[in-house]
Design a protein around this motif. Sequence first.
Motif, PDB file in Angstrom:
ATOM      1  N   ASP A 116      20.948 -15.622  87.075  1.00 12.30           N
ATOM      2  CA  ASP A 116      21.075 -14.332  87.836  1.00 12.30           C
ATOM      3  C   ASP A 116      21.533 -14.688  89.162  1.00 12.30           C
ATOM      4  O   ASP A 116      22.266 -13.732  89.865  1.00 12.30           O
ATOM      5  CB  ASP A 116      19.816 -13.576  87.774  1.00 12.30           C
ATOM      6  CG  ASP A 116      19.549 -13.125  86.422  1.00 12.30           C
ATOM      7  OD1 ASP A 116      20.258 -12.794  85.555  1.00 12.30           O
ATOM      8  OD2 ASP A 116      18.250 -13.423  86.100  1.00 12.30           O
ATOM      9  N   LYS A 117      20.975 -15.595  89.867  1.00 12.07           N
ATOM     10  CA  LYS A 117      21.303 -16.206  91.210  1.00 12.07           C
ATOM     11  C   LYS A 117      21.047 -17.573  91.169  1.00 12.07           C
ATOM     12  O   LYS A 117      20.206 -18.213  90.559  1.00 12.07           O
ATOM     13  CB  LYS A 117      20.734 -15.198  92.112  1.00 12.07           C
ATOM     14  CG  LYS A 117      19.130 -15.628  92.326  1.00 12.07           C
ATOM     15  CD  LYS A 117      18.666 -14.515  93.712  1.00 12.07           C
ATOM     16  CE  LYS A 117      17.138 -14.854  93.748  1.00 12.07           C
ATOM     17  NZ  LYS A 117      16.879 -14.367  95.010  1.00 12.07           N
ATOM     18  N   ILE A 118      21.610 -18.055  92.317  1.00 12.29           N
ATOM     19  CA  ILE A 118      21.544 -19.591  92.591  1.00 12.29           C
ATOM     20  C   ILE A 118      20.859 -19.766  93.735  1.00 12.29           C
ATOM     21  O   ILE A 118      21.225 -19.163  95.005  1.00 12.29           O
ATOM     22  CB  ILE A 118      22.887 -20.334  92.342  1.00 12.29           C
ATOM     23  CG1 ILE A 118      23.351 -20.468  91.029  1.00 12.29           C
ATOM     24  CG2 ILE A 118      22.557 -21.993  92.881  1.00 12.29           C
ATOM     25  CD1 ILE A 118      24.746 -20.906  91.046  1.00 12.29           C
ATOM     26  N   VAL A 119      19.802 -20.747  93.984  1.00 11.52           N
ATOM     27  CA  VAL A 119      18.980 -20.831  94.974  1.00 11.52           C
ATOM     28  C   VAL A 119      19.370 -22.275  95.809  1.00 11.52           C
ATOM     29  O   VAL A 119      19.256 -23.277  94.838  1.00 11.52           O
ATOM     30  CB  VAL A 119      17.679 -20.588  95.013  1.00 11.52           C
ATOM     31  CG1 VAL A 119      17.048 -21.149  96.545  1.00 11.52           C
ATOM     32  CG2 VAL A 119      17.310 -19.005  94.721  1.00 11.52           C
ATOM     33  N   TYR A 120      19.889 -22.249  97.066  1.00 11.46           N
ATOM     34  CA  TYR A 120      19.973 -23.810  97.597  1.00 11.46           C
ATOM     35  C   TYR A 120      18.808 -24.186  98.186  1.00 11.46           C
ATOM     36  O   TYR A 120      18.260 -23.640  99.016  1.00 11.46           O
ATOM     37  CB  TYR A 120      21.146 -23.593  98.381  1.00 11.46           C
ATOM     38  CG  TYR A 120      22.662 -23.531  97.718  1.00 11.46           C
ATOM     39  CD1 TYR A 120      23.420 -24.750  97.061  1.00 11.46           C
ATOM     40  CD2 TYR A 120      23.235 -22.298  97.459  1.00 11.46           C
ATOM     41  CE1 TYR A 120      24.753 -24.668  96.458  1.00 11.46           C
ATOM     42  CE2 TYR A 120      24.181 -21.920  96.627  1.00 11.46           C
ATOM     43  CZ  TYR A 120      25.020 -23.141  96.453  1.00 11.46           C
ATOM     44  OH  TYR A 120      26.126 -22.990  95.564  1.00 11.46           O
ATOM     45  N   LEU A 121      18.289 -25.435  97.800  1.00 10.35           N
ATOM     46  CA  LEU A 121      17.052 -25.733  98.293  1.00 10.35           C
ATOM     47  C   LEU A 121      17.132 -26.052  99.605  1.00 10.35           C
ATOM     48  O   LEU A 121      15.990 -25.563 100.538  1.00 10.35           O
ATOM     49  CB  LEU A 121      16.664 -27.394  97.752  1.00 10.35           C
ATOM     50  CG  LEU A 121      15.122 -27.797  98.085  1.00 10.35           C
ATOM     51  CD1 LEU A 121      14.118 -26.922  97.491  1.00 10.35           C
ATOM     52  CD2 LEU A 121      15.019 -29.064  97.385  1.00 10.35           C
ATOM     53  N   SER A 122      18.234 -26.317 100.451  1.00  8.24           N
ATOM     54  CA  SER A 122      18.190 -26.455 102.021  1.00  8.24           C
ATOM     55  C   SER A 122      18.157 -24.862 102.434  1.00  8.24           C
ATOM     56  O   SER A 122      17.736 -24.988 103.726  1.00  8.24           O
ATOM     57  CB  SER A 122      19.538 -26.941 102.486  1.00  8.24           C
ATOM     58  OG  SER A 122      20.751 -26.414 101.811  1.00  8.24           O
ATOM     59  N   ASP A 123      18.330 -24.034 101.651  1.00 10.22           N
ATOM     60  CA  ASP A 123      18.172 -22.620 102.288  1.00 10.22           C
ATOM     61  C   ASP A 123      16.840 -21.970 102.557  1.00 10.22           C
ATOM     62  O   ASP A 123      16.657 -20.965 103.044  1.00 10.22           O
ATOM     63  CB  ASP A 123      18.967 -21.684 101.517  1.00 10.22           C
ATOM     64  CG  ASP A 123      20.661 -21.759 101.745  1.00 10.22           C
ATOM     65  OD1 ASP A 123      20.948 -22.442 102.603  1.00 10.22           O
ATOM     66  OD2 ASP A 123      21.489 -21.581 100.999  1.00 10.22           O
TER      67      ASP A 123
END
Length: 201
Positions: free
Chosen positions: A191-198
């Motif tokens: 559904d969505k992608i999360v970037y760990l750095s964010d």
Amino acid sequence: MNKLKAENINFSYNDHQILSNLDFEMESNQVIGLFGDSGSGKSTLCKILTGFIKDYEGNVLINDKIHDKGYNPVQLIYQHPEKIMNPRWKMEDVLKESWMPSDNILDEFGIKKEWFIRYPSELSGGELQRFSILRALNPKTKFIIADEITTMLDAVTQIQIITSLLKQCKENGIGLLLVSHDKKLLKRVCDKIVYLSDITD
């Protein structure tokens, strides 16, 4: 709707700060992809969310409560299933330690009953991973954290396993956090992608 939330997570190892002020949350109707550089702390976060690492700062909450006893509704699937299975147990015992799925679910994952009498060393990596996923799909599970679960498998097996896992999660209201280096895979199924750095300072 169940909710998994991590608040202000900090974790260091040998004086090296791995996770700093991390906040994350998801609901049980979501499939979220987690992407990050090698060594950025993805596996560490997976183990914190599932209770395998406990010496961290911050809170992990399930429906606004800290899980402290009984079956953990947040289950972790490892990249290397052979490392978490008792080599002296037959596969039926490995599976029964969590629960015994119906024949329909066994068929969905391509698990053959004759494999039940074998030991982990007698199955392939893909076959073991199927068992590992089924262990995590216990009816009490609310969230699954899948840490690079198809990296070591061939392309056809990857598609089969991910497709079956997604189907079971959606049918049973299980939230899925899918960790992968494969951006194309994440874009296709999440559904969505999360970037760990964010989500960490």
